[in-house]
Every structure is written in C-alpha cells, then in structure tokens.
Scaffold this motif. Structure first.
Motif, PDB file in Angstrom:
ATOM      1  N   MET A   1       0.842  -1.198   0.000  1.00 51.81           N
ATOM      2  CA  MET A   1       0.000   0.000   0.000  1.00 51.81           C
ATOM      3  C   MET A   1       0.877   1.247   0.000  1.00 51.81           C
ATOM      4  SD  MET A   1      -3.016   1.060   2.661  1.00 51.81           S
ATOM      5  CE  MET A   1      -3.983   2.532   2.400  1.00 51.81           C
ATOM      6  N   GLN A   2       0.574   2.187  -0.901  1.00 56.97           N
ATOM      7  CA  GLN A   2       1.413   3.372  -1.017  1.00 56.97           C
ATOM      8  C   GLN A   2       1.054   4.407   0.046  1.00 56.97           C
ATOM      9  OE1 GLN A   2      -1.023   3.090  -3.575  1.00 56.97           O
ATOM     10  NE2 GLN A   2      -0.021   1.717  -4.990  1.00 56.97           N
ATOM     11  N   GLY A   3       2.073   5.158   0.459  1.00 56.22           N
ATOM     12  CA  GLY A   3       1.839   6.290   1.330  1.00 56.22           C
ATOM     13  C   GLY A   3       2.164   7.560   0.585  1.00 56.22           C
ATOM     14  N   PHE A   4       1.134   8.323   0.200  1.00 59.42           N
ATOM     15  CA  PHE A   4       1.330   9.598  -0.486  1.00 59.42           C
ATOM     16  C   PHE A   4       1.471  10.683   0.583  1.00 59.42           C
ATOM     17  CE2 PHE A   4      -0.069   7.176  -3.943  1.00 59.42           C
ATOM     18  CZ  PHE A   4      -0.170   7.900  -5.121  1.00 59.42           C
ATOM     19  N   ARG A   5       2.486  11.510   0.484  1.00 65.59           N
ATOM     20  CA  ARG A   5       2.610  12.640   1.393  1.00 65.59           C
ATOM     21  C   ARG A   5       3.423  13.744   0.721  1.00 65.59           C
ATOM     22  NH1 ARG A   5       5.604   8.441   3.382  1.00 65.59           N
ATOM     23  NH2 ARG A   5       7.887   8.722   3.361  1.00 65.59           N
ATOM     24  N   LEU A   6       3.252  14.943   1.230  1.00 68.00           N
ATOM     25  CA  LEU A   6       3.974  16.084   0.697  1.00 68.00           C
ATOM     26  C   LEU A   6       5.294  16.253   1.430  1.00 68.00           C
ATOM     27  CD1 LEU A   6       1.148  18.758   0.297  1.00 68.00           C
ATOM     28  CD2 LEU A   6       2.128  17.278  -1.459  1.00 68.00           C
ATOM     29  N   ASN A   7       6.322  16.635   0.682  1.00 68.98           N
ATOM     30  CA  ASN A   7       7.610  17.019   1.237  1.00 68.98           C
ATOM     31  C   ASN A   7       7.797  18.475   0.833  1.00 68.98           C
ATOM     32  OD1 ASN A   7      10.363  17.463   1.791  1.00 68.98           O
ATOM     33  ND2 ASN A   7      10.822  15.283   1.532  1.00 68.98           N
ATOM     34  N   GLY A   8       7.371  19.379   1.703  1.00 68.29           N
ATOM     35  CA  GLY A   8       7.199  20.762   1.279  1.00 68.29           C
ATOM     36  C   GLY A   8       5.884  20.851   0.522  1.00 68.29           C
ATOM     37  N   SER A   9       5.722  21.863  -0.303  1.00 68.00           N
ATOM     38  CA  SER A   9       4.471  22.021  -1.043  1.00 68.00           C
ATOM     39  C   SER A   9       4.597  21.650  -2.518  1.00 68.00           C
ATOM     40  CB  SER A   9       3.974  23.466  -0.940  1.00 68.00           C
ATOM     41  OG  SER A   9       4.912  24.368  -1.536  1.00 68.00           O
ATOM     42  N   ARG A  10       5.831  21.371  -2.983  1.00 68.67           N
ATOM     43  CA  ARG A  10       6.049  21.143  -4.411  1.00 68.67           C
ATOM     44  C   ARG A  10       6.639  19.770  -4.727  1.00 68.67           C
ATOM     45  NH1 ARG A  10       8.542  27.083  -6.183  1.00 68.67           N
ATOM     46  NH2 ARG A  10       6.761  28.305  -5.441  1.00 68.67           N
ATOM     47  N   VAL A  11       6.788  18.952  -3.718  1.00 60.67           N
ATOM     48  CA  VAL A  11       7.355  17.621  -3.921  1.00 60.67           C
ATOM     49  C   VAL A  11       6.425  16.578  -3.312  1.00 60.67           C
ATOM     50  CG1 VAL A  11       9.296  16.077  -3.433  1.00 60.67           C
ATOM     51  CG2 VAL A  11       9.724  18.499  -3.935  1.00 60.67           C
ATOM     52  N   LEU A  12       6.146  15.535  -4.099  1.00 63.39           N
ATOM     53  CA  LEU A  12       5.333  14.416  -3.649  1.00 63.39           C
ATOM     54  C   LEU A  12       6.252  13.257  -3.291  1.00 63.39           C
ATOM     55  CD1 LEU A  12       2.534  12.971  -3.360  1.00 63.39           C
ATOM     56  CD2 LEU A  12       2.829  12.279  -5.758  1.00 63.39           C
ATOM     57  N   GLU A  13       6.013  12.668  -2.131  1.00 66.64           N
ATOM     58  CA  GLU A  13       6.825  11.550  -1.638  1.00 66.64           C
ATOM     59  C   GLU A  13       5.915  10.325  -1.507  1.00 66.64           C
ATOM     60  OE1 GLU A  13       9.054  10.854   2.559  1.00 66.64           O
ATOM     61  OE2 GLU A  13       9.563  12.711   1.505  1.00 66.64           O
ATOM     62  N   ILE A  14       6.304   9.208  -2.121  1.00 68.66           N
ATOM     63  CA  ILE A  14       5.476   7.999  -2.099  1.00 68.66           C
ATOM     64  C   ILE A  14       6.321   6.816  -1.651  1.00 68.66           C
ATOM     65  CG2 ILE A  14       4.050   6.403  -3.444  1.00 68.66           C
ATOM     66  CD1 ILE A  14       3.384   8.641  -5.343  1.00 68.66           C
ATOM     67  N   ASP A  15       5.804   6.068  -0.655  1.00 65.79           N
ATOM     68  CA  ASP A  15       6.441   4.831  -0.218  1.00 65.79           C
ATOM     69  C   ASP A  15       5.845   3.660  -0.993  1.00 65.79           C
ATOM     70  OD1 ASP A  15       8.045   6.041   1.758  1.00 65.79           O
ATOM     71  OD2 ASP A  15       6.370   6.041   3.170  1.00 65.79           O
ATOM     72  N   LEU A  16       6.698   2.833  -1.566  1.00 67.24           N
ATOM     73  CA  LEU A  16       6.272   1.625  -2.268  1.00 67.24           C
ATOM     74  C   LEU A  16       6.691   0.407  -1.459  1.00 67.24           C
ATOM     75  CD1 LEU A  16       7.298   2.491  -5.951  1.00 67.24           C
ATOM     76  CD2 LEU A  16       5.016   2.574  -4.944  1.00 67.24           C
ATOM     77  N   MET A  17       5.760  -0.521  -1.297  1.00 66.87           N
ATOM     78  CA  MET A  17       6.022  -1.748  -0.548  1.00 66.87           C
ATOM     79  C   MET A  17       5.611  -2.944  -1.392  1.00 66.87           C
ATOM     80  SD  MET A  17       4.888  -0.429   3.242  1.00 66.87           S
ATOM     81  CE  MET A  17       3.539   0.584   2.600  1.00 66.87           C
ATOM     82  N   GLY A  18       6.271  -3.071  -2.549  1.00 65.57           N
ATOM     83  CA  GLY A  18       5.978  -4.170  -3.446  1.00 65.57           C
ATOM     84  C   GLY A  18       4.817  -3.917  -4.380  1.00 65.57           C
ATOM     85  N   ASP A  19       4.226  -2.738  -4.303  1.00 62.08           N
ATOM     86  CA  ASP A  19       3.102  -2.400  -5.166  1.00 62.08           C
ATOM     87  C   ASP A  19       3.543  -1.387  -6.219  1.00 62.08           C
ATOM     88  OD1 ASP A  19       3.578  -0.486  -3.301  1.00 62.08           O
ATOM     89  OD2 ASP A  19       1.528  -0.299  -2.585  1.00 62.08           O
ATOM     90  N   ALA A  20       2.575  -0.717  -6.843  1.00 61.83           N
ATOM     91  CA  ALA A  20       2.896   0.190  -7.951  1.00 61.83           C
ATOM     92  C   ALA A  20       2.068   1.464  -7.891  1.00 61.83           C
ATOM     93  CB  ALA A  20       2.656  -0.517  -9.292  1.00 61.83           C
ATOM     94  N   VAL A  21       2.616   2.513  -8.459  1.00 64.01           N
ATOM     95  CA  VAL A  21       1.877   3.737  -8.713  1.00 64.01           C
ATOM     96  C   VAL A  21       2.153   4.150 -10.154  1.00 64.01           C
ATOM     97  CG1 VAL A  21       1.969   4.554  -6.320  1.00 64.01           C
ATOM     98  CG2 VAL A  21       3.755   5.245  -7.933  1.00 64.01           C
ATOM     99  N   ARG A  22       1.302   5.010 -10.678  1.00 65.67           N
ATOM    100  CA  ARG A  22       1.560   5.625 -11.972  1.00 65.67           C
ATOM    101  C   ARG A  22       1.816   7.109 -11.753  1.00 65.67           C
ATOM    102  NH1 ARG A  22      -3.605   3.936 -15.234  1.00 65.67           N
ATOM    103  NH2 ARG A  22      -4.353   3.479 -13.137  1.00 65.67           N
ATOM    104  N   ALA A  23       2.784   7.639 -12.476  1.00 62.50           N
ATOM    105  CA  ALA A  23       3.150   9.043 -12.320  1.00 62.50           C
ATOM    106  C   ALA A  23       3.457   9.644 -13.675  1.00 62.50           C
ATOM    107  CB  ALA A  23       4.349   9.188 -11.391  1.00 62.50           C
ATOM    108  N   ALA A  24       3.383  10.966 -13.752  1.00 64.68           N
ATOM    109  CA  ALA A  24       3.682  11.668 -15.001  1.00 64.68           C
ATOM    110  C   ALA A  24       5.098  11.334 -15.451  1.00 64.68           C
ATOM    111  CB  ALA A  24       3.532  13.172 -14.809  1.00 64.68           C
ATOM    112  N   THR A  25       5.236  10.994 -16.713  1.00 65.64           N
ATOM    113  CA  THR A  25       6.534  10.639 -17.266  1.00 65.64           C
ATOM    114  C   THR A  25       7.546  11.769 -17.047  1.00 65.64           C
ATOM    115  OG1 THR A  25       5.485   9.268 -18.951  1.00 65.64           O
ATOM    116  CG2 THR A  25       7.738   9.975 -19.373  1.00 65.64           C
ATOM    117  N   GLY A  26       8.708  11.414 -16.514  1.00 70.00           N
ATOM    118  CA  GLY A  26       9.756  12.399 -16.284  1.00 70.00           C
ATOM    119  C   GLY A  26       9.637  13.168 -14.989  1.00 70.00           C
ATOM    120  N   SER A  27       8.654  12.809 -14.134  1.00 75.50           N
ATOM    121  CA  SER A  27       8.437  13.581 -12.901  1.00 75.50           C
ATOM    122  C   SER A  27       9.255  13.073 -11.718  1.00 75.50           C
ATOM    123  CB  SER A  27       6.953  13.569 -12.533  1.00 75.50           C
ATOM    124  OG  SER A  27       6.495  12.248 -12.263  1.00 75.50           O
TER     125      SER A  27
END
Length: 207
Positions: A1-27
C-alpha cells in the motif's frame, strides 16, 4: 500500500512496498530502494482500448509505472502539489495537471461538451475513478478548493481549472463579458459553469 505525502508544497513523496503507482513521465526527481520505472503505454496503464480512445479524443496522458520497494520523490516544473483521496467516486482532471495516482485507480476519457474554438484544451477531459489517492498539480501557487452547492453554482476560467469532484454538472457559458475588460474579446470566449454538489479545484495561474 502506497503512502502519499507532501515534502514541502512542491514535492510528492510515495512509499512503495511491493506495489505500484503511476506518475507523469519524467516527474521522478529521486528514489531510494529497489524501484523500477517503465512506460505505462499509450493507454496510461489502462490498456490498448483506453489508448485508442485517448488518441481519438486527442486527450493524451503520459504516465510511467513505478514498482518495487522504496521511496520515490516526484515534482514537475516547481508546481504546487495537492493530494486528493477517492472513495469510489470520480475525479475529472485536466491531463497536464495529473502528477501521480494509485495504480488500482482507473483512468478514462469523458466528453466535456463543445468548448470555444479559441481554447486549446479540446473537447474531452481525463477521469480517474475508484478507491485510492491522486496527486494534482497547480501552477502559480497553492491550489484553491471551491465548494459548489445547488444554491451556489460556480463559474471559473477554463485556463485556471484543475479538477472537479462530486455530483456536478458542467456546462459552458459563452456570454463572457469579463474578457472584454482585459482585451481578450477575440475568438469564442467562454467559461466553465458547475451546478450541483461538489468541489472544483483551480490554480492561481492561467495556462
């Protein structure tokens, strides 16, 4: 299960534990651990038919699959990031405002109505449906969440629109007198009108 959280206001931080997320290419700007990245394909990870539908609609979304064990940091053009939780509902979002989403969420293309010919946004919008987390982008400053109720419909500039969520009906207002006041009366000026109950997210900078 992913943990989405902000690192400041302009950076997204996601924890991966064997799962997947999709994100904008090059981000992706940094990661730790054992994480792999691959193109999600022309359907944005939702299959060939979704890709063909997007191509026909002209509503493109370039996403990558991020899988494995570790932490990944995402950002794009120093834009502000907003995290939105979906609980079986649908989020309608401009494709360029989409930073990341839980892989279990489904994306599609929805007809948005006949827009003014002077806008470059096309006639379709991206939808995200299901249970999970979505990260949106806002240019020019923090995103603004505006409540819509049956008593108080909302009209917004289409160039400031980021996303909408809830039981909302979207229509187009073509009699836009305010554009005449700022010297933008040429072409087919219009605004987006939302009726019903829900939230509309806008950004303080026009596209």
């Amino acid at each position: 299960m992913q943990g989405f959280r902000l690192n400041g206001s302009r950076v997204l931080e996601i924890d991966l534990m064997g799962d997947a997320v999709r994100a904008a290419t090059g981000s992706m700007i940094a990661y730790t651990g054992d994480v792999t990245f691959k193109n999600a394909g022309m359907g944005g990870g939702d299959g060939l038919m979704a890709g063909l539908k997007r191509r026909a609609a002209g509503e493109s979304v370039a996403l990558m699959h991020c899988t494995g064990q570790g932490t990944v940091w995402f950002a794009k053009d120093a834009m502000e990031v907003l995290i939105v939780e979906l609980n079986g509902d649908t989020l309608k979002v401009e494709s360029e405002q989409l930073l990341a989403l839980s892989d279990k969420l489904k994306t599609d293309v929805a007809f948005a109505g006949v827009r003014g010919a002077s806008s470059g946004q096309g006639l379709f919008t991206t939808t995200v449906t299901g249970y999970g987390t979505v990260a949106l982008l806002s240019a020019g400053g923090p995103p603004i969440a505006l409540e819509v109720s049956p008593q108080y419909p909302l009209v917004v500039d289409p160039d400031a629109f980021v996303a909408s969520q809830g039981q909302l009906n979207q229509s187009f207002v073509t009699d836009v007198s305010w554009r005449n006041l700022i010297g933008e009366s040429s072409g087919e000026a219009f605004s987006l009108r939302f009726d019903g109950s829900g939230v509309v997210y806008i950004q303080p900078e026009e596209r």
